[in-house]
Scaffold this active site. Structure first.
Site, short mmCIF file in Angstrom:
data_model
loop_
_atom_site.label_atom_id
_atom_site.label_comp_id
_atom_site.label_asym_id
_atom_site.label_seq_id
_atom_site.Cartn_x
_atom_site.Cartn_y
_atom_site.Cartn_z
N GLY A 44 54.14 -19.34 63.58
CA GLY A 44 54.28 -20.04 62.28
C GLY A 44 54.14 -21.53 62.40
O GLY A 44 53.26 -22.16 61.77
N CYS A 45 54.93 -22.20 63.23
CA CYS A 45 54.86 -23.45 63.37
C CYS A 45 53.61 -24.05 63.87
O CYS A 45 53.03 -24.98 63.64
CB CYS A 45 56.24 -23.96 64.15
SG CYS A 45 57.77 -23.44 63.35
N THR A 46 53.43 -23.29 64.86
CA THR A 46 52.00 -23.82 65.43
C THR A 46 50.81 -23.69 64.58
O THR A 46 50.01 -24.72 64.39
CB THR A 46 51.56 -22.78 66.79
OG1 THR A 46 52.50 -23.01 67.70
CG2 THR A 46 50.28 -23.17 67.43
#
Length: 157
Positions: A44-46
């Site tokens: 998700g952060c990527t």
């Protein structure tokens, strides 16, 4: 107490991905998008960092700067930026002072375990350094586009 709309950018210091000090107040005078995310190099952060990076020219055209913040070290940020060719700057909140000021260091639950972690959140400041919009408990798909639309509205006056 956590920041609320109408509040000014808190006077907190972070460390950029080159391990140099960075003051949030330095972003007064420009539209500023500050987002907090849990961890470098997770799915998700990527995706969130890639989405903001892909739209960076449009944010810049609207006069906005973007900064992503997590607890990850400058070295981890450098590797994350290099691995995914990210174009947005990332910063470290090692002591948690920014996370505390923004109310994003929260109790979370996963698989029945309770722990403290970062609530994925985004904050939009106008050029006067005033918080005009915030997104809490962000879902990544489409989020960068939503923030861009808010920046365009703000830039249009």
């Amino acid at each position: 107490m956590a920041i609320k709309e109408g509040d000014r950018i808190p006077d907190v210091a972070l460390t950029d991905s080159e391990d140099k000090p960075l003051a949030l107040r330095d972003h007064t005078g420009e539209i500023f998008v500050l987002y907090f995310y849990p961890k470098d190099d997770t799915s998700g952060c990527t995706r969130e960092a890639q989405d903001f990076s892909a739209l960076l020219p449009e944010f810049q055209a609207g006069g906005a700067r973007i900064l992503g913040v997590s607890k990850d070290s400058a070295i981890k940020h450098q590797k994350f930026i290099a691995k995914y060719d990210l174009t947005i700057p990332l910063a470290t909140d090692a002591d948690g002072s920014a996370m505390e000021a923004f109310g994003v260091w929260v109790e979370k639950q996963m698989y029945g375990k309770t722990y403290m972690g970062i609530d994925r959140s985004t904050f939009l400041f106008n050029a006067d350094g005033e918080l005009v919009r915030m997104w809490r408990k962000v879902r990544v798909p489409g989020h960068a586009v939503d923030v861009l639309e808010a920046v365009k509205e703000l830039a249009a006056g």
